[in-house]
Design an enzyme around this catalytic site. Sequence first.
Site: not given
Ligand code: IFM
Length: 442
Positions: A79, A168, A296
């Site tokens: 990705r 996001e 996360y």
């Molecule tokens: O590094 C980021 C990524 O760009 C988007 N999602 C979360 C990751 C960790 O914070």
Amino acid sequence: MSQTTRAFPSDFVWGAATAAYQVEGAAAEDGRGESIWDRFSATPGKVVDGATGAVACDTYHRNAEDIGLMRSLGIGAFRLSVAWPRILPEGRGRVNQAGLDFYDRLVDDLLANGLDPYVTLYHWDLPQVLEDRGGWPARETVEAFTEYTEVVVSRLGDRVRHWITQNEPWVASWLGYGLGVHAPGRKSDSDALAAGHHILVAHGRAAEVLRREAPASEVGIAIDLVPMYPFSDNEADVEAAHREDGFRNRWFLEPVLGRGYPEDMLERYDEILPTIEDGDMDTIAAPLDFLGINYYTRSVVRASVGEVPAEGAEHTEMGWEVYPDGLYRLLVHLQTVYEPPELYITENGAAFADARENGRVADSRRVSYLEGHLDAVVAAIAEGVPVRGYFLWSLLDNFEWAFGYSRRFGIVYVDFDTLERVPKDSFTWYRDFIATQRAGPT
Ligand code: IFM
């Protein structure tokens, strides 16, 4: 149940993820324009240690080496994101062929090495000129993104089979325009809501373009979801968690899945809502082939306090609780409530304070994190949740936005002085895990 007792489907997609600004470097090369992250990171006080993505991991010049690493890892998919300012340095209009050539070669190289590219169109590097004209809170940016999508798909659409329109939307809108801790650093709730709305409309418009121009490809969006757990069963805590869920998750998830903005949040935002034009909600609800989930951590919410730390829990360097069960429950919840067509884990991983000692990076905590989360994924699959693939964040240590280079998410350690790559123990673990899964039951 342990992962060793359950197997992933034989056609499960094993991958790793990165994003352009976090890894590419070469910020001023081959006609690339300025992005909001170039401007923001060059502004004193915005990023830890004054770091920028000007060099980052220099993947712009080192893709061959990184593709070699991915081959030895044994993943089948990568990705990546396209940097909009490389393609349209002025945001709209003039196309920079050198920028397109770069991704054209990269896609060819990936495919030649058995790596299926999953291409994200927007991973936060808005051309600065578009920000100067209003950025995501301005409707014009939707038009600009639609044109940019047309340009990219017309060059790569014959080979790229999976597209992720936006990454996001909560982070891009609220951290960038509401809380001001990400580029472009604005602090206005109404700007954040307008930005979020336009990012979602842009997603829908891009999906239409991709369907038309590359009908054989699959289209999705990557949404960051943080399940909200009430601190206690008392009504006030339950209500507070539901509200946070509306702010963080439901506001983005529900319209994309065709349910419109949640009523409780529409009431809450009543005074500061952006203009929602006729047809916008249908555009946002464009049919998806897959929903990408970036997971996360979870959050524990207490009334009148907000987020509270979970007692006794393990936390990563980001201060995020390690909570694999949250992923399992989230996946089952998504399937039960929303029934998305297919799911991918488009990001999952952890930052720890890795050190290189005698040439080795022994990151056992990351290995445990990954074991726990993959176990959660396979458990959800066993319950019938259609998760088709997993992209580990991240292949490489990289520019972690406002944290600069102070947070390492990679399974490959990067020495940011020499740009040397050193596979960590987690790299070896992931390689062996994938190989075992591919080998099937013994
Ligand atoms: O590094 C980021 C990524 O760009 C988007 N999602 C979360 C990751 C960790 O914070």
